[in-house]
Design a protein around this motif. Structure first.
Motif, short mmCIF file in Angstrom:
data_model
loop_
_atom_site.label_atom_id
_atom_site.label_comp_id
_atom_site.label_asym_id
_atom_site.label_seq_id
_atom_site.Cartn_x
_atom_site.Cartn_y
_atom_site.Cartn_z
N ARG A 34 103.11 -119.03 32.51
CA ARG A 34 102.31 -118.29 33.49
C ARG A 34 103.01 -118.28 34.85
NH1 ARG A 34 98.93 -119.84 37.41
NH2 ARG A 34 97.33 -118.39 38.08
N ASN A 35 103.43 -119.45 35.31
CA ASN A 35 104.08 -119.53 36.62
C ASN A 35 105.44 -118.84 36.62
OD1 ASN A 35 101.89 -120.93 37.64
ND2 ASN A 35 102.83 -122.94 37.33
N ARG A 38 104.98 -115.15 36.76
CA ARG A 38 104.57 -114.72 38.11
C ARG A 38 105.77 -114.65 39.04
NH1 ARG A 38 100.69 -118.09 41.07
NH2 ARG A 38 100.77 -116.36 42.53
N GLU A 41 107.93 -111.61 37.98
CA GLU A 41 107.31 -110.34 38.37
C GLU A 41 107.41 -110.11 39.89
OE1 GLU A 41 102.90 -108.24 38.47
OE2 GLU A 41 103.27 -109.85 37.04
N THR A 179 105.03 -122.00 42.91
CA THR A 179 104.96 -120.57 42.59
C THR A 179 104.23 -119.79 43.67
OG1 THR A 179 105.08 -120.98 40.22
CG2 THR A 179 104.11 -118.91 40.90
N ASP A 180 103.06 -120.26 44.09
CA ASP A 180 102.29 -119.54 45.11
C ASP A 180 103.09 -119.37 46.39
OD1 ASP A 180 100.09 -119.23 43.45
OD2 ASP A 180 99.01 -120.95 44.28
N VAL A 183 105.85 -116.67 45.80
CA VAL A 183 105.25 -115.33 45.73
C VAL A 183 104.84 -114.88 47.14
CG1 VAL A 183 103.25 -114.04 44.88
CG2 VAL A 183 104.54 -115.53 43.33
N THR A 190 101.30 -111.02 43.10
CA THR A 190 101.12 -111.28 41.66
C THR A 190 100.33 -112.52 41.42
OG1 THR A 190 103.15 -112.56 41.50
CG2 THR A 190 103.32 -110.18 41.10
#
Length: 190
Positions: A34-35, A38, A41, A179-180, A183, A190
């Motif tokens: 998932r991470n 993300r 993407e 990840t956050d 992004v 995303t």
């Protein structure tokens, strides 16, 4: 982090199917796909380059040998048109490959890394990349690793292996983001 250069390159490391096979020890990060997806993407949306790194084992019987089904990239991590794939047979993405040459030709000075496994190919690639003069960013929650045995036969939980390796990388070799944070730095949603 608001200073991510346009010429930074994303290096997903060994996001291959063999690591889901049952003979491996327990992993800790149920959110790696998932991470990682993300990150991929958001990175693609930013228009920056991606170079995928795959491990082509030379060990007889390895599920990571080029002809083995486990050598394939995990669903969603396949390269898109224009994205290069580097194939390595050792832990460091820079050793025995043309990765350094490619990055220098792209005038890249920053690489962003995530993948499997934190303590092996990810850590080694981060360290070598840093030693070659690249600014390295590690996306820690888009990495995974396995339980390990110490020299006395005791199990070291994968979470602890990951935590210690990220700490040593943060200390000298890489900036570490989640990840956050990455992004958000890319300005995508995303």
């Amino acid at each position: 982090m608001n200073n991510l250069p346009d010429n930074a390159v994303l290096l997903p490391i060994d996001m291959q199917q063999a690591f889901d096979e049952p003979q491996w020890p327990k992993r800790w990060n149920g959110q790696i796909d998932r991470n990682g997806l993300r990150v991929l993407e958001a990175w693609r949306s930013s228009g920056r380059s991606v170079i995928h790194v795959c491990h082509d084992s030379v060990t007889p019987g390895s599920r990571l040998r080029p002809e083995a089904p486990g050598n394939a990239l995990r669903p969603g991590f396949e390269p898109q048109e224009g994205e290069a794939v580097i194939r390595k047979s050792v832990n460091a993405a820079f050793i025995g490959t043309d990765l350094d040459l490619r990055l220098r030709r792209m005038k890249c000075d920053t690489v962003v890394i995530f993948g499997i496994s934190t303590d092996m190919c990810v850590s080694t690639s981060v360290r070598v990349g840093s030693n070659l003069g690249y600014r390295v960013i590690l996306v820690e929650d888009a990495c995974d690793c396995f339980d390990m045995q110490d020299g006395q036969g005791e199990r070291i939980p994968a979470e602890e292996v990951h935590r210690i390796h990220v700490a040593t990388l943060r200390h000298e070799f890489a900036n570490v983001l989640r990840t956050d944070e990455l992004v958000q730095a890319l300005g995508t949603t995303t």
